[in-house]
Design an enzyme around this catalytic site. Structure first.
Site, PDB file in Angstrom:
ATOM      1  N   LYS A   1      -1.524  -0.275  -4.486  1.00 48.71           N
ATOM      2  CA  LYS A   1      -1.794  -0.352  -5.927  1.00 48.71           C
ATOM      3  C   LYS A   1      -2.541  -1.650  -6.263  1.00 48.71           C
ATOM      4  CE  LYS A   1       2.156   2.632  -6.896  1.00 48.71           C
ATOM      5  NZ  LYS A   1       3.558   2.820  -7.281  1.00 48.71           N
TER       6      LYS A   1
ATOM      7  N   GLN B   1       8.713  -0.692  -8.990  1.00 48.98           N
ATOM      8  CA  GLN B   1       8.612   0.241  -7.866  1.00 48.98           C
ATOM      9  C   GLN B   1       9.991   0.821  -7.530  1.00 48.98           C
ATOM     10  OE1 GLN B   1       5.746   1.299  -6.528  1.00 48.98           O
ATOM     11  NE2 GLN B   1       6.759   2.620  -5.036  1.00 48.98           N
TER      12      GLN B   1
ATOM     13  N   ASP C   1       3.972   3.689 -15.941  1.00 56.22           N
ATOM     14  CA  ASP C   1       4.567   4.746 -15.107  1.00 56.22           C
ATOM     15  C   ASP C   1       5.104   5.890 -15.968  1.00 56.22           C
ATOM     16  OD1 ASP C   1       4.586   4.757 -12.332  1.00 56.22           O
ATOM     17  OD2 ASP C   1       6.130   3.201 -12.185  1.00 56.22           O
TER      18      ASP C   1
HETATM   19  N1  GUN Z   1       8.166   5.396  -6.000  1.00 56.16           N
HETATM   20  C1  GUN Z   1       7.576   6.548  -5.588  1.00 56.16           C
HETATM   21  N2  GUN Z   1       6.648   6.962  -6.475  1.00 56.16           N
HETATM   22  C2  GUN Z   1       6.658   6.061  -7.484  1.00 56.16           C
HETATM   23  C3  GUN Z   1       5.925   5.959  -8.698  1.00 56.16           C
HETATM   24  O1  GUN Z   1       5.070   6.788  -9.045  1.00 56.16           O
HETATM   25  N3  GUN Z   1       6.220   4.881  -9.474  1.00 56.16           N
HETATM   26  C4  GUN Z   1       7.171   3.958  -9.110  1.00 56.16           C
HETATM   27  N4  GUN Z   1       7.398   2.947  -9.941  1.00 56.16           N
HETATM   28  N5  GUN Z   1       7.873   4.045  -7.998  1.00 56.16           N
HETATM   29  C5  GUN Z   1       7.605   5.088  -7.182  1.00 56.16           C
END
Ligand code: GUN
Length: 291
Positions: A52, A96, A119
């Site tokens: 990311k 995350q 998110d």
């Molecule tokens: N863990 C797995 N997929 C995601 C996501 O799309 N966002 C976040 N914050 N954690 C994740």
């Protein structure tokens, strides 16, 4: 079989975002800034967060990574999140997932400022999503919708099976695809760990979205000819022919289904890169809302 090239589509989206950033810069507008909160030392989470951050560099965003020990208390983590909420330079941030045992995920996510919740996991944004009100859509479901619409796959009245009911993928995509929207109007069934007739559901489906994380679970004898498969699974399996000793596979046994499927997303290179592109799109949107 038509392969839905998520990598290619994600690059197109990242290029579109980069162009928007360039225009912002030439108009003296703020450069979007995405932050990530990473707690603990979960290997895959570190890899995802690094991807990311790398994508931010690619499109000209600023980025920050806030790393905390897995021993951090919930109270201290909330304090850190509130600091990020108050930081006017940060337009959007993610926590995350998964969080380490002992930290209440729902409690933490509810402390993220909804206007920075790129998110889309805060209860306010999740509720808006469920009601069909414009908001930040969770990135993986948004990526799936983008792929389906860019491939001009019509969902109207189609039988769509979502396998998995997670908060991140299964639940939101099942809500979105049944809504009365251009990308919706599917007849959606949600299968999960207590479903007893999965094979029967699979074989009757026009579209299968699989997010169960069981490597190569879906075989050719479980699907009907011409089905569209969106594979959200990402698992490592042993592979002695690879220098790493493993390879990444999805929930679908790709070789086994290839002669029967209509459209399919590969793993890697399908939904994964789209998730990042949609997260950055949400961050750009958040930044533009403060202009
Ligand atoms: N863990 C797995 N997929 C995601 C996501 O799309 N966002 C976040 N914050 N954690 C994740």
């Amino acid at each position: 079989m038509k392969i839905i090239d998520g990598k290619k589509v994600s690059i197109e989206i990242l290029d579109e975002i980069k162009s928007s950033v360039d225009i912002r810069v030439s108009n003296n507008l703020k450069v979007p800034h995405l932050a990530a909160v990473l707690v603990g030392d979960d290997g895959p989470s570190q890899t995802y967060v690094n991807s990311k951050i790398k994508a931010c560099e690619r499109v000209g965003f600023e980025s920050s990574l806030f790393k905390f020990q897995k021993s951090i208390s919930e109270v201290d983590l909330i304090n850190e999140i509130e600091k990020i909420n108050r930081n006017n330079n940060i337009d959007g941030f993610i926590v995350q997932l998964p969080l380490p045992d002992g930290i209440n995920q729902e409690n933490i996510l509810s402390k993220v400022d909804p206007s920075k919740d790129v998110d889309g996991f805060h209860p306010v944004n999740y509720g808006k999503m469920a009601l069909g009100i414009e908001t930040f859509l969770p990135a993986t479901p948004a990526g799936i919708i983008e792929l389906i619409s860019r491939c001009k796959i019509d969902l109207k009245s189609k039988k769509c099976l979502v396998i998995g009911r997670s908060q991140i993928v299964g639940r939101p995509i099942s809500i979105l695809l049944s809504q009365n929207k251009i990308f919706g109007n599917a007849t959606v069934t949600v299968a999960h760990s207590r479903t007893t007739n999965l094979k029967e559901l699979c074989i009757n489906s026009d579209i299968i979205i699989s997010a169960i994380g069981i490597p190569q679970f879906i075989k050719g004898n479980m699907i009907k000819k011409g089905v569209t498969i969106i594979d959200v699974g990402i698992s490592r399996i042993d592979d002695k022919s690879s220098s790493k000793g493993y390879k990444i596979v999805g929930d679908v046994d790709f070789e086994n289904v290839s002669s029967k499927v209509g459209f399919i997303t590969p793993v890697p290179g399908g939904v994964g890169p789209m998730t990042i592109a949609m997260l950055l799109k949400n961050t750009l949107k958040s930044c533009s809302q403060t202009d």
